[in-house]
Design a protein around this motif. Structure first.
Motif, short mmCIF file in Angstrom:
data_model
loop_
_atom_site.label_atom_id
_atom_site.label_comp_id
_atom_site.label_asym_id
_atom_site.label_seq_id
_atom_site.Cartn_x
_atom_site.Cartn_y
_atom_site.Cartn_z
N GLU A 44 0.84 -1.20 0.00
CA GLU A 44 0.00 0.00 0.00
C GLU A 44 0.88 1.24 0.00
O GLU A 44 2.02 1.21 0.42
CB GLU A 44 -0.95 0.00 1.19
CG GLU A 44 -0.28 0.18 2.53
CD GLU A 44 -1.24 0.07 3.69
OE1 GLU A 44 -2.34 -0.49 3.54
OE2 GLU A 44 -0.88 0.54 4.76
N THR A 46 0.86 5.42 1.00
CA THR A 46 0.21 6.46 1.79
C THR A 46 0.38 7.80 1.09
O THR A 46 1.47 8.16 0.68
CB THR A 46 0.84 6.54 3.19
OG1 THR A 46 0.71 5.28 3.83
CG2 THR A 46 0.16 7.62 4.04
N GLU A 80 -14.52 8.42 -2.82
CA GLU A 80 -14.66 7.22 -2.00
C GLU A 80 -13.71 6.17 -2.57
O GLU A 80 -13.95 5.61 -3.64
CB GLU A 80 -16.10 6.73 -2.05
CG GLU A 80 -16.39 5.61 -1.09
CD GLU A 80 -17.88 5.27 -1.14
OE1 GLU A 80 -18.26 4.44 -1.99
OE2 GLU A 80 -18.63 5.86 -0.35
N GLU A 82 -11.84 2.58 -2.79
CA GLU A 82 -12.23 1.19 -2.52
C GLU A 82 -11.41 0.58 -1.38
O GLU A 82 -11.95 -0.13 -0.55
CB GLU A 82 -12.05 0.33 -3.78
CG GLU A 82 -13.04 0.63 -4.87
CD GLU A 82 -12.78 -0.18 -6.12
OE1 GLU A 82 -11.98 -1.14 -6.10
OE2 GLU A 82 -13.38 0.17 -7.15
N TYR A 83 -10.10 0.88 -1.35
CA TYR A 83 -9.23 0.28 -0.34
C TYR A 83 -9.60 0.82 1.04
O TYR A 83 -9.57 2.03 1.26
CB TYR A 83 -7.76 0.55 -0.66
CG TYR A 83 -6.79 -0.16 0.23
CD1 TYR A 83 -6.74 -1.55 0.25
CD2 TYR A 83 -5.93 0.53 1.05
CE1 TYR A 83 -5.84 -2.22 1.06
CE2 TYR A 83 -5.02 -0.13 1.87
CZ TYR A 83 -4.99 -1.50 1.87
OH TYR A 83 -4.10 -2.17 2.69
N GLU A 84 -10.00 -0.04 1.92
CA GLU A 84 -10.41 0.29 3.28
C GLU A 84 -11.57 1.27 3.34
O GLU A 84 -11.77 1.95 4.34
CB GLU A 84 -9.22 0.80 4.10
CG GLU A 84 -8.13 -0.25 4.28
CD GLU A 84 -7.04 0.18 5.22
OE1 GLU A 84 -7.03 1.33 5.71
OE2 GLU A 84 -6.17 -0.67 5.50
N GLU A 85 -12.33 1.39 2.25
CA GLU A 85 -13.54 2.22 2.19
C GLU A 85 -13.33 3.62 2.78
O GLU A 85 -14.11 4.10 3.59
CB GLU A 85 -14.70 1.50 2.88
CG GLU A 85 -15.04 0.17 2.20
CD GLU A 85 -16.18 -0.55 2.89
OE1 GLU A 85 -16.77 -0.02 3.84
OE2 GLU A 85 -16.46 -1.67 2.45
N GLN A 86 -12.28 4.30 2.34
CA GLN A 86 -11.97 5.64 2.80
C GLN A 86 -12.74 6.66 1.97
O GLN A 86 -12.91 6.49 0.77
CB GLN A 86 -10.48 5.91 2.64
CG GLN A 86 -9.60 4.88 3.33
CD GLN A 86 -8.22 4.91 2.74
OE1 GLN A 86 -7.37 5.63 3.24
NE2 GLN A 86 -7.98 4.15 1.70
N SER A 87 -13.20 7.72 2.62
CA SER A 87 -13.95 8.76 1.93
C SER A 87 -13.47 10.13 2.41
O SER A 87 -13.32 10.35 3.61
CB SER A 87 -15.45 8.59 2.21
OG SER A 87 -16.19 9.55 1.53
N LEU A 118 -4.76 5.79 2.07
CA LEU A 118 -3.97 4.59 1.79
C LEU A 118 -4.56 3.94 0.56
O LEU A 118 -5.78 3.79 0.46
CB LEU A 118 -4.04 3.60 2.96
CG LEU A 118 -3.53 4.09 4.32
CD1 LEU A 118 -3.79 3.03 5.38
CD2 LEU A 118 -2.05 4.41 4.23
N HIS A 120 -3.84 0.59 -2.25
CA HIS A 120 -3.10 -0.64 -2.55
C HIS A 120 -3.18 -0.90 -4.05
O HIS A 120 -4.25 -0.75 -4.64
CB HIS A 120 -3.69 -1.81 -1.76
CG HIS A 120 -2.78 -2.99 -1.73
ND1 HIS A 120 -2.66 -3.86 -2.78
CD2 HIS A 120 -1.94 -3.43 -0.77
CE1 HIS A 120 -1.78 -4.80 -2.48
NE2 HIS A 120 -1.33 -4.56 -1.26
N THR A 123 -6.12 -2.80 -5.22
CA THR A 123 -7.43 -2.15 -5.03
C THR A 123 -7.27 -0.65 -5.27
O THR A 123 -7.42 0.14 -4.35
CB THR A 123 -7.94 -2.42 -3.60
OG1 THR A 123 -7.72 -3.78 -3.26
CG2 THR A 123 -9.42 -2.11 -3.49
#
Length: 145
Positions: A44, A46, A80, A82-87, A118, A120, A123
């Motif tokens: 991943e 950052t 939004e 997809e990786y870790e559903e961050q928005s 983050l 990846h 994803t």
């Protein structure tokens, strides 16, 4: 000044390569050596707030539920990931040769987000949201830092 022949460097490089790749089983793990052409392990990445993220973005046409007008640099939708559903809200930075981004087109642009993100390589996708409605989709472009 003393010089070292190029052939000596080439020989050293061949010896180093031969030591890195082996078909012999690894005594500790019972597996073979590194396969030639095997991709590096994906990790991943950052992105700090305000750090530019290179993305390939497709904006939906109005017929597909997207915007009916173009946007310009400074557009701040919710993204939004997809990786870790961050928005988070992100600022769109168009390249110099792209004055506006019309609906229904795909372009590589930069995003600068308000929060740490983050991503990846397995994803990399995200959605562009306006008022909770999807108006575009895209992927983060990994540049192999």
């Amino acid at each position: 000044m003393r010089t070292i022949p190029i052939a000596l460097f080439a020989a050293a490089a061949l010896v180093a390569l031969a030591g890195c790749s082996s078909d012999e089983p690894d005594a500790a793990s019972g597996t073979g050596g590194v396969e030639q052409g095997a991709p590096p392990t994906a990790t991943e990445q950052t992105f700090e707030p305000g750090q530019q993220i290179a993305v390939e973005l497709t904006m939906l046409s109005s017929a597909d539920g997207g915007r009916s007008t173009s946007f310009f640099s400074g557009y701040r939708p919710t993204i939004e990931f997809e990786y870790e559903e961050q928005s988070t809200e992100c600022y769109a930075q168009l390249p110099v040769d792209l004055r506006e981004f019309p609906p229904g087109e795909t372009h590589r642009i930069g995003l600068e987000c308000d929060s740490e993100i983050l991503v990846h390589p397995e994803t990399p996708g995200f959605r562009v949201l306006e008022g909770g409605e999807e108006t575009g989709t895209g992927v983060v472009v990994f540049t192999g830092n």
